[in-house]
Scaffold this motif. Structure first.
Motif, PDB file in Angstrom:
ATOM      1  N   VAL A  28      69.678  69.075 -14.227  1.00 47.49           N
ATOM      2  CA  VAL A  28      70.333  70.116 -15.021  1.00 47.49           C
ATOM      3  C   VAL A  28      71.424  70.724 -14.146  1.00 47.49           C
ATOM      4  O   VAL A  28      71.174  71.128 -13.010  1.00 47.49           O
ATOM      5  CB  VAL A  28      69.339  71.193 -15.495  1.00 47.49           C
ATOM      6  N   VAL A  29      72.632  70.764 -14.700  1.00 45.02           N
ATOM      7  CA  VAL A  29      73.792  71.311 -13.999  1.00 45.02           C
ATOM      8  C   VAL A  29      74.181  72.623 -14.679  1.00 45.02           C
ATOM      9  O   VAL A  29      74.251  72.695 -15.902  1.00 45.02           O
ATOM     10  CB  VAL A  29      74.982  70.320 -14.054  1.00 45.02           C
ATOM     11  N   GLY A  55      74.465  56.676 -17.393  1.00 46.54           N
ATOM     12  CA  GLY A  55      73.190  57.270 -17.773  1.00 46.54           C
ATOM     13  C   GLY A  55      73.342  57.976 -19.105  1.00 46.54           C
ATOM     14  O   GLY A  55      74.170  57.601 -19.935  1.00 46.54           O
ATOM     15  N   TYR A  56      72.560  59.003 -19.310  1.00 50.16           N
ATOM     16  CA  TYR A  56      72.594  59.775 -20.547  1.00 50.16           C
ATOM     17  C   TYR A  56      72.830  61.225 -20.178  1.00 50.16           C
ATOM     18  O   TYR A  56      72.234  61.742 -19.240  1.00 50.16           O
ATOM     19  CB  TYR A  56      71.271  59.620 -21.299  1.00 50.16           C
ATOM     20  N   THR A  57      73.690  61.876 -20.921  1.00 46.89           N
ATOM     21  CA  THR A  57      74.044  63.244 -20.590  1.00 46.89           C
ATOM     22  C   THR A  57      74.397  64.009 -21.861  1.00 46.89           C
ATOM     23  O   THR A  57      74.896  63.421 -22.823  1.00 46.89           O
ATOM     24  CB  THR A  57      75.211  63.264 -19.566  1.00 46.89           C
ATOM     25  N   GLU A  58      74.120  65.295 -21.833  1.00 46.75           N
ATOM     26  CA  GLU A  58      74.454  66.136 -22.987  1.00 46.75           C
ATOM     27  C   GLU A  58      74.672  67.571 -22.515  1.00 46.75           C
ATOM     28  O   GLU A  58      73.925  68.072 -21.670  1.00 46.75           O
ATOM     29  CB  GLU A  58      73.320  66.093 -24.016  1.00 46.75           C
ATOM     30  N   THR A  59      75.683  68.212 -23.074  1.00 43.76           N
ATOM     31  CA  THR A  59      75.938  69.619 -22.810  1.00 43.76           C
ATOM     32  C   THR A  59      75.212  70.435 -23.871  1.00 43.76           C
ATOM     33  O   THR A  59      75.330  70.159 -25.061  1.00 43.76           O
ATOM     34  CB  THR A  59      77.453  69.915 -22.849  1.00 43.76           C
ATOM     35  N   LEU A  60      74.464  71.438 -23.398  1.00 43.58           N
ATOM     36  CA  LEU A  60      73.640  72.253 -24.290  1.00 43.58           C
ATOM     37  C   LEU A  60      73.858  73.727 -23.972  1.00 43.58           C
ATOM     38  O   LEU A  60      74.263  74.074 -22.859  1.00 43.58           O
ATOM     39  CB  LEU A  60      72.157  71.910 -24.084  1.00 43.58           C
ATOM     40  N   CYS A 117      72.932  77.296 -22.648  1.00 42.36           N
ATOM     41  CA  CYS A 117      72.039  77.694 -21.547  1.00 42.36           C
ATOM     42  C   CYS A 117      71.011  78.680 -22.089  1.00 42.36           C
ATOM     43  O   CYS A 117      71.134  79.899 -21.920  1.00 42.36           O
ATOM     44  CB  CYS A 117      72.835  78.284 -20.388  1.00 42.36           C
ATOM     45  N   GLU A 118      70.016  78.121 -22.765  1.00 36.67           N
ATOM     46  CA  GLU A 118      68.942  78.927 -23.338  1.00 36.67           C
ATOM     47  C   GLU A 118      67.674  78.085 -23.373  1.00 36.67           C
ATOM     48  O   GLU A 118      67.731  76.856 -23.420  1.00 36.67           O
ATOM     49  CB  GLU A 118      69.312  79.418 -24.733  1.00 36.67           C
ATOM     50  N   GLU A 119      66.535  78.755 -23.336  1.00 36.76           N
ATOM     51  CA  GLU A 119      65.263  78.041 -23.287  1.00 36.76           C
ATOM     52  C   GLU A 119      65.065  77.099 -24.469  1.00 36.76           C
ATOM     53  O   GLU A 119      64.425  76.054 -24.329  1.00 36.76           O
ATOM     54  CB  GLU A 119      64.102  79.024 -23.188  1.00 36.76           C
ATOM     55  N   ALA A 120      65.617  77.445 -25.610  1.00 34.23           N
ATOM     56  CA  ALA A 120      65.474  76.598 -26.797  1.00 34.23           C
ATOM     57  C   ALA A 120      66.108  75.219 -26.609  1.00 34.23           C
ATOM     58  O   ALA A 120      65.765  74.274 -27.320  1.00 34.23           O
ATOM     59  CB  ALA A 120      66.073  77.293 -28.013  1.00 34.23           C
ATOM     60  N   SER A 121      66.994  75.070 -25.636  1.00 34.94           N
ATOM     61  CA  SER A 121      67.628  73.776 -25.376  1.00 34.94           C
ATOM     62  C   SER A 121      66.673  72.776 -24.735  1.00 34.94           C
ATOM     63  O   SER A 121      66.987  71.587 -24.645  1.00 34.94           O
ATOM     64  CB  SER A 121      68.858  73.963 -24.479  1.00 34.94           C
ATOM     65  N   ALA A 122      65.525  73.237 -24.309  1.00 34.95           N
ATOM     66  CA  ALA A 122      64.550  72.328 -23.695  1.00 34.95           C
ATOM     67  C   ALA A 122      64.135  71.219 -24.666  1.00 34.95           C
ATOM     68  O   ALA A 122      63.923  70.081 -24.256  1.00 34.95           O
ATOM     69  CB  ALA A 122      63.332  73.104 -23.217  1.00 34.95           C
ATOM     70  N   SER A 123      64.054  71.522 -25.933  1.00 30.80           N
ATOM     71  CA  SER A 123      63.674  70.509 -26.925  1.00 30.80           C
ATOM     72  C   SER A 123      64.695  69.375 -26.974  1.00 30.80           C
ATOM     73  O   SER A 123      64.330  68.192 -26.958  1.00 30.80           O
ATOM     74  CB  SER A 123      63.536  71.160 -28.305  1.00 30.80           C
ATOM     75  N   THR A 169      71.318  65.638 -17.512  1.00 34.49           N
ATOM     76  CA  THR A 169      71.578  64.219 -17.277  1.00 34.49           C
ATOM     77  C   THR A 169      70.276  63.497 -16.981  1.00 34.49           C
ATOM     78  O   THR A 169      69.358  64.043 -16.374  1.00 34.49           O
ATOM     79  CB  THR A 169      72.555  63.995 -16.099  1.00 34.49           C
ATOM     80  N   VAL A 170      70.231  62.268 -17.446  1.00 33.48           N
ATOM     81  CA  VAL A 170      69.117  61.369 -17.153  1.00 33.48           C
ATOM     82  C   VAL A 170      69.755  60.080 -16.672  1.00 33.48           C
ATOM     83  O   VAL A 170      70.536  59.460 -17.401  1.00 33.48           O
ATOM     84  CB  VAL A 170      68.242  61.095 -18.397  1.00 33.48           C
ATOM     85  N   SER A 171      69.464  59.710 -15.444  1.00 35.52           N
ATOM     86  CA  SER A 171      70.059  58.496 -14.899  1.00 35.52           C
ATOM     87  C   SER A 171      68.987  57.657 -14.236  1.00 35.52           C
ATOM     88  O   SER A 171      67.860  58.108 -14.014  1.00 35.52           O
ATOM     89  CB  SER A 171      71.180  58.838 -13.911  1.00 35.52           C
ATOM     90  N   ARG A 172      69.366  56.457 -13.937  1.00 34.29           N
ATOM     91  CA  ARG A 172      68.456  55.517 -13.298  1.00 34.29           C
ATOM     92  C   ARG A 172      69.193  54.937 -12.098  1.00 34.29           C
ATOM     93  O   ARG A 172      69.796  53.869 -12.179  1.00 34.29           O
ATOM     94  CB  ARG A 172      68.057  54.440 -14.297  1.00 34.29           C
ATOM     95  N   PRO A 173      69.153  55.632 -10.951  1.00 34.38           N
ATOM     96  CA  PRO A 173      69.926  55.197  -9.786  1.00 34.38           C
ATOM     97  C   PRO A 173      69.570  53.791  -9.310  1.00 34.38           C
ATOM     98  O   PRO A 173      70.431  53.078  -8.828  1.00 34.38           O
ATOM     99  CB  PRO A 173      69.606  56.237  -8.716  1.00 34.38           C
TER     100      PRO A 173
END
Length: 143
Positions: free
Chosen positions: A88-89, A14-19, A21-27, A75-79
């Protein structure tokens, strides 16, 4: 932000990225969702894309407001071909999401109500070191 990954029709990674932990990461999280949906040929499904972006924004906001984690993993996955999962982890296993009823004058407290309304199902997976809050949306695309 540049996201590079190979498109997998279903399953992991899938697609994953570490960001942060702040509201600005929503973008950045919304950008990751749109990148994944486009790679899977689902970017033209406006309701799916819009709902997924609102959901990931709410999940990022919840982590940033209710945990002391320094980073989150989106993470964004397509099971399966018919489902997209947005998650969100964070590293706060004791800070479980809880639905609440907000008063008309409250400025917050509606995030999980929104997640429940826009997703087909959602939940929390406890991990040994944290938790994963996820929501799944049906693609209505036949395999």
């Amino acid at each position: 932000m540049t996201v590079t990954a190979s498109a997998h029709p279903t399953g992991h990674p899938g697609y994953t990225e570490t960001l942060p932990c702040e509201e600005a990461s929503a973008s950045a999280a919304r950008s990751l969702v749109r990148t994944a949906l486009t790679a899977w040929g689902l970017g033209e499904l406006e309701d799916l894309a819009d709902d997924s972006c609102v959901i990931v924004s709410e999940l990022v906001a919840n982590s940033s407001k209710h945990t002391a984690s320094r980073n989150i993993r989106v993470t964004v996955s397509r099971p399966t071909p018919r489902w997209v999962r947005v998650a969100v982890v964070d590293k706060a296993p004791r800070s479980l999401p809880a639905m609440r009823t907000a008063c008309a004058t409250d400025t917050g407290g509606r995030g999980l109500v929104v997640v429940e309304a826009l997703s087909d199902r959602w939940g929390t997976d406890l991990l040994g070191w944290g938790k994963r809050v996820w929501a799944e949306l049906r693609t209505d695309v036949k395999p």
